[in-house]
Motif scaffolding. Structure first.
Motif, PDB file in Angstrom:
ATOM      1  N   UNK A 248       0.750  -1.350   0.252  1.00 48.41           N
ATOM      2  CA  UNK A 248      -0.351   0.028  -0.311  1.00 48.41           C
ATOM      3  C   UNK A 248       0.789   0.927  -0.217  1.00 48.41           C
ATOM      4  N   UNK A 249       1.746   0.888   0.768  1.00 42.96           N
ATOM      5  CA  UNK A 249       3.282   2.026   1.135  1.00 42.96           C
ATOM      6  C   UNK A 249       4.607   1.970   1.044  1.00 42.96           C
ATOM      7  N   UNK A 250       4.905   2.415   0.122  1.00 43.70           N
ATOM      8  CA  UNK A 250       6.840   2.436   0.286  1.00 43.70           C
ATOM      9  C   UNK A 250       7.585   3.179   0.679  1.00 43.70           C
ATOM     10  N   UNK A 251       8.473   3.112   1.406  1.00 43.01           N
ATOM     11  CA  UNK A 251       9.020   4.268   2.072  1.00 43.01           C
ATOM     12  C   UNK A 251       9.853   3.970   1.752  1.00 43.01           C
ATOM     13  N   UNK A 252      10.878   4.677   1.013  1.00 37.18           N
ATOM     14  CA  UNK A 252      13.086   4.622   0.368  1.00 37.18           C
ATOM     15  C   UNK A 252      13.118   5.338   1.496  1.00 37.18           C
ATOM     16  N   UNK A 253      14.486   4.178   2.855  1.00 37.42           N
ATOM     17  CA  UNK A 253      15.182   5.558   3.652  1.00 37.42           C
ATOM     18  C   UNK A 253      16.700   5.734   2.790  1.00 37.42           C
ATOM     19  N   UNK A 254      16.945   5.647   2.270  1.00 32.14           N
ATOM     20  CA  UNK A 254      17.891   6.013   1.479  1.00 32.14           C
ATOM     21  C   UNK A 254      18.733   7.213   2.390  1.00 32.14           C
ATOM     22  N   UNK A 255      17.567   7.698   2.136  1.00 31.29           N
ATOM     23  CA  UNK A 255      18.538   8.931   2.815  1.00 31.29           C
ATOM     24  C   UNK A 255      17.521   9.645   3.930  1.00 31.29           C
ATOM     25  N   UNK A 256      16.824   8.812   4.642  1.00 31.70           N
ATOM     26  CA  UNK A 256      16.064   9.365   5.647  1.00 31.70           C
ATOM     27  C   UNK A 256      16.962   8.706   7.259  1.00 31.70           C
ATOM     28  N   UNK A 257      16.625   9.610   8.057  1.00 31.24           N
ATOM     29  CA  UNK A 257      17.218   9.707   9.701  1.00 31.24           C
ATOM     30  C   UNK A 257      15.858   9.412  10.267  1.00 31.24           C
ATOM     31  N   UNK A 258      16.550   8.512  11.222  1.00 31.44           N
ATOM     32  CA  UNK A 258      15.343   8.085  12.254  1.00 31.44           C
ATOM     33  C   UNK A 258      13.855   8.984  12.356  1.00 31.44           C
ATOM     34  N   UNK A 259      14.460   9.944  12.653  1.00 31.78           N
ATOM     35  CA  UNK A 259      13.188  10.720  13.475  1.00 31.78           C
ATOM     36  C   UNK A 259      12.290  10.630  11.506  1.00 31.78           C
ATOM     37  N   UNK A 260      12.954  11.544  10.489  1.00 37.63           N
ATOM     38  CA  UNK A 260      12.085  11.450   9.488  1.00 37.63           C
ATOM     39  C   UNK A 260      11.644  10.374   9.013  1.00 37.63           C
ATOM     40  N   UNK A 261      12.187   9.287   9.667  1.00 35.55           N
ATOM     41  CA  UNK A 261      10.878   7.776   9.086  1.00 35.55           C
ATOM     42  C   UNK A 261       9.719   7.321  10.617  1.00 35.55           C
ATOM     43  N   UNK A 262      10.010   7.649  11.333  1.00 31.82           N
ATOM     44  CA  UNK A 262       8.988   8.013  12.361  1.00 31.82           C
ATOM     45  C   UNK A 262       7.747   8.889  11.507  1.00 31.82           C
ATOM     46  N   UNK A 263       8.051  10.206  11.487  1.00 35.02           N
ATOM     47  CA  UNK A 263       7.431  11.288  11.255  1.00 35.02           C
ATOM     48  C   UNK A 263       6.313  11.017   9.810  1.00 35.02           C
TER      49      UNK A 263
END
Length: 314
Positions: A147-162
């Protein structure tokens, strides 16, 4: 109805978290826990339906239940049945969302090298790159169905949580932060657990008014004495401006608990009135607030232990 007769309306909201090893599944589960989900990591896909039918699962204050499960390639024997289990859920009319976490191969390799952990698909002694290649092939159908895909390549942990909060709890960012505002008296010791401490001993003290001395900051006469003075009104204007500045930052960082301590000399008058006023202000801003007055009802109990006032939950 499910095969065992469980009403669909009793089924929890279900999120299936999957994705590449090293792409942030552990951080994602922390985010879902903070949002009030009951979380299960590395669940064999064949057990999803059984888990949904558990009756003792914790719920939200409104009775709503949320469930997040991680199904990934760590357990290849069980993972191969995920597609069939998802078809069962559809056949039973059970809604679910799949969140797939991904990242560029070079970033995944770098994360594994920095963590010094073995990739789950390198058990035969292959390289990290080979393990990633195998995992991508194994997860290709799940990624396509996500349903959703998040690319975490350039994400910091707080950004992923957000991003997870925005996807799965839009408009509820403030509710994820539990704020405790409490009063205390410096003469009974400074607080050890506070994130923010405000000293209000500079304000005029009702203690020196014989009629107000036996009262507390919960009494109208004391509240009026403390709050409706020019110096207090100026202080509250600046204090609230500070809160307006820092509170959104705490929310953005994903902080889950915040303790604000307001202190005067004895913890009876000024700090109590201003803790109440601060709590009311934050509630009006949409934050989840509880109030406590640490030293309000001090009394000598058995063995000289201090008995404090209970917290009031908002």
């Amino acid at each position: 109805m499910s095969e065992k007769g469980t009403d669909l309306q009793d089924m929890p909201e279900l999120v299936i978290v999957s994705g590449m090893s090293g792409a942030g599944r552990t951080e994602a589960m922390h985010a879902f826990e903070d949002l009030g989900y009951f979380c299960v990591d590395n669940l064999p896909s064949s057990l999803i339906v059984n888990l949904l039918e558990l009756t003792g699962m914790p719920g939200q204050p409104d009775g709503h239940r949320r469930l997040a499960v991680v199904c990934d390639a760590r357990n290849r024997d069980f993972f191969s049945s995920l597609a069939a289990e998802l078809e069962k859920l559809k056949a039973q009319g059970i809604d679910y969302r799949i969140l797939f976490l991904d990242a560029a191969d070079e970033k995944l390799i770098a994360r594994y090298k920095s963590s010094r952990r073995r990739h789950p698909l390198c058990a035969d002694g292959g390289s990290i790159a080979q393990g990633i290649e195998r995992e991508r092939a194994l997860l290709s159908d799940v990624r396509h169905a996500a349903s959703q895909v998040i690319d975490t390549t350039d994400l910091l942990p707080p950004q992923l949580r957000a991003e997870i909060r925005e996807l799965f709890a839009p408009g509820q960012e403030k509710s994820g932060l539990s704020v405790t505002v409490y009063s205390f008296g410096f003469k009974h010791g400074a607080p050890l657990d506070a994130d923010l401490v405000m000293d209000v001993r500079f304000l005029p003290n009702p203690y020196y008014d014989p009629q107000l001395r036996p009262l507390t900051g919960l009494d109208k006469q004391v509240r009026d004495f403390v709050l409706y003075r020019p110096e207090t009104e100026e202080f509250e204007k600046r204090w609230r401006a500070l809160l307006d500045c820092v509170m959104p930052g705490y929310v953005a960082e994903g902080k889950q608990q915040l303790a604000i301590a307001i202190g005067c000399t004895g913890g009876q008058h000024r700090s109590v009135a201003l803790a109440e006023s601060t709590g009311d202000y934050l509630k009006a801003k949409g934050y989840r607030v509880s109030l406590a007055h640490r030293d309000l009802t001090l009394a000598e109990g058995a063995g000289g232990q201090v008995v404090a006032a209970p917290a009031a939950q908002a």
